[in-house]
Design an enzyme around this catalytic site. Structure first.
Site, short mmCIF file in Angstrom:
data_model
loop_
_atom_site.label_atom_id
_atom_site.label_comp_id
_atom_site.label_asym_id
_atom_site.label_seq_id
_atom_site.Cartn_x
_atom_site.Cartn_y
_atom_site.Cartn_z
N LYS A 115 0.87 -1.41 0.05
CA LYS A 115 -0.19 0.57 -0.45
C LYS A 115 1.19 1.31 -0.27
CE LYS A 115 -4.49 -1.48 1.85
NZ LYS A 115 -5.36 -1.68 2.79
N LYS A 197 -3.25 -11.68 -6.65
CA LYS A 197 -4.67 -11.30 -6.57
C LYS A 197 -6.20 -10.43 -7.31
CE LYS A 197 -5.32 -8.83 -2.32
NZ LYS A 197 -5.76 -8.35 -1.10
N LYS A 200 -9.96 -5.09 -5.58
CA LYS A 200 -10.78 -4.33 -5.94
C LYS A 200 -10.01 -3.00 -6.52
CE LYS A 200 -11.59 -3.44 -0.83
NZ LYS A 200 -12.40 -3.77 0.54
P1 TYM Z 1 -10.21 -6.97 3.35
O1 TYM Z 1 -11.62 -5.04 3.04
O2 TYM Z 1 -9.37 -5.89 1.69
O3 TYM Z 1 -10.82 -7.62 2.50
C1 TYM Z 1 -12.39 -8.27 3.02
C2 TYM Z 1 -12.05 -9.81 3.18
O4 TYM Z 1 -12.07 -10.53 1.96
C3 TYM Z 1 -11.44 -10.97 1.58
N1 TYM Z 1 -10.49 -11.17 0.59
C4 TYM Z 1 -10.17 -11.92 -0.47
N2 TYM Z 1 -10.33 -13.49 -0.23
C5 TYM Z 1 -10.24 -14.34 -1.42
N3 TYM Z 1 -9.89 -14.01 -2.05
C6 TYM Z 1 -9.34 -12.38 -2.89
N4 TYM Z 1 -9.15 -12.30 -4.27
C7 TYM Z 1 -9.73 -11.52 -1.83
N5 TYM Z 1 -9.65 -10.19 -1.56
C8 TYM Z 1 -10.09 -10.72 -0.40
C9 TYM Z 1 -10.10 -10.47 2.84
O5 TYM Z 1 -8.63 -12.30 3.33
C10 TYM Z 1 -11.14 -10.00 3.58
O6 TYM Z 1 -10.82 -11.24 4.86
N6 TYM Z 1 -7.80 -5.42 6.80
C11 TYM Z 1 -8.98 -6.10 6.41
C12 TYM Z 1 -10.38 -5.72 6.97
C13 TYM Z 1 -10.23 -5.95 8.46
C14 TYM Z 1 -10.30 -7.22 9.39
C15 TYM Z 1 -10.11 -7.11 10.67
C16 TYM Z 1 -10.97 -8.34 9.19
C17 TYM Z 1 -10.29 -4.52 9.49
N7 TYM Z 1 -10.25 -5.30 10.58
C18 TYM Z 1 -10.65 -7.64 11.30
C19 TYM Z 1 -10.45 -9.49 9.87
C20 TYM Z 1 -10.33 -8.74 11.53
C21 TYM Z 1 -8.85 -5.77 4.27
O7 TYM Z 1 -8.76 -5.00 4.85
O8 TYM Z 1 -9.58 -6.64 4.72
#
Ligand code: TYM
Length: 334
Positions: A115, A197, A200
């Protein structure tokens, strides 16, 4: 434990448009786990501002995400679905945990490095300590399990390290959480470059299926998906594009990769891609329709936002008060 059940926490950022990766890697599993655990699902808007946001847009996306959780099958009565920014304990615990986390640990986080490279003009300290806020989210709810995609595993590990460090000093304050990684779909790759991966923030819109894409767009993107010249549907690392499509099809149809390979034996990529597109449409379309209905039902959604924030705040504050006492803050006078 709450109501005799183990605790589960997870969250998603309300930034950008969610992708099929977010759904298959996380949200879909959340729905299957909700009977087994006492669940807290947050729209993590505090995390979102580590990257510059348009305020009106962020508010809109946050509401879209909250309704998406419900539309995807999370019952808002059984599951506590809420905005992170409505529960101030997240920020308060994050501050305390910052004082138990080392610079070197944060510097090693691969998502920070990615990032920071992407937003070189805005490498703020929030972006740097982002995993500490994530640790606070998880630890506030004494979570036993955290369902996430593979890309979040490193953040889960640092959460465990911080919790163990704290417990070693102050006794058993935090439950040590485990990551829950789904069997299929924990890592959905880009449709245009299967070594990356699905994300978004990808600039190429054809690389990702957005959860808001209409059926025609979904089918078109799968038709354009990058494959190979082998010409045979096989589940192997040598054919990463096809392997990714098999994973997506498996996750949407509940068939195993072996069953999928059998189903498309002797068939061309054209037929296979079409079938994958249709399978994805049949999963996403009902969710999109339900979400559209919910967005029209303002009072119902507002009520959920209010009651769930109160519930989350109550549970989170119990942990926060315990932590504040342990580190030596003065007791509140009642
Ligand atoms: P975020 O918002 O980027 O993604 C949300 C969830 O989607 C999963 N994910 C994927 N899984 C499979 N293939 C992909 N291409 C893919 N892209 C995203 C991510 O692994 C995630 O589970 N930091 C976290 C949000 C967060 C969080 C937390 C999660 C904040 N606090 C506490 C769990 C517990 C994030 O940015 O996810």
């Amino acid at each position: 434990m709450l109501n005799g059940q183990k605790m589960l926490f997870s969250g998603m950022q309300a930034t950008g448009t969610l992708t099929l990766g977010n759904y298959l890697g996380a949200l879909k599993n959340w729905v299957t786990l909700c009977d087994e655990y006492e669940c807290f699902y947050s729209v993590v808007d505090l995390h979102s501002i580590t990257v510059r946001q348009n305020p009106a847009e962020l508010r809109k996306r946050a509401r879209n995400l909250l309704t998406l959780y419900i539309a995807a099958g999370l019952d808002p009565v059984k599951n506590c679905i809420y905005y992170q920014s409505h529960v101030s304990a997240h920020a308060e615990l994050a501050w305390i945990l910052n004082c138990f986390t080392y610079m070197g640990e944060m510097q090693r986080m691969t998502q920070f490095k990615d990032k920071a490279a992407k937003h070189a003009d805005n490498i703020n300290t929030g972006l740097f300590t982002y995993p500490v806020l994530m640790a606070a989210d998880i630890l506030l709810f004494q979570s036993d399990v955290v369902p996430v995609g593979v890309d979040q595993v490193q953040h889960l590990e640092i959460t465990r390290d911080i919790a163990e460090r704290f417990n070693n000093i102050y006794g058993d304050v935090f439950t040590i959480p485990e990551a829950y990684i789904g069997k299929v779909g924990a890592k959905i790759q880009s449709l245009q470059d299967p070594s990356k991966k699905m994300s978004k923030s990808d600039e190429n819109v054809n690389a990702s299926i957005y959860l808001t894409d209409d059926p025609d767009t979904i089918i078109r993107k799968f038709k354009r998906a990058v494959t190979d010249s082998v010409g045979c549907v096989q589940y192997t690392d040598e054919q990463p594009g096809i392997k990714n499509l098999i994973t997506i099809y498996s996750a949407c149809t509940k068939k195993t990769p072996e069953e999928v390979v059998k189903e498309f034996e002797g068939k061309g990529y054209g037929d296979f891609k079409m079938a994958v597109g249709e399978a994805v449409v049949s999963v996403l379309k009902p969710i999109q329709d339900k979400q559209a209905d919910l967005l029209k039902n303002k009072d119902y959604v507002d009520q959920i936002i209010k009651t769930n924030a109160e519930k989350a705040g109550y549970i989170a504050n119990k942990t926060l008060r315990k932590v504040q006492k342990k580190v030596g803050f003065p007791e509140r006078v009642r």
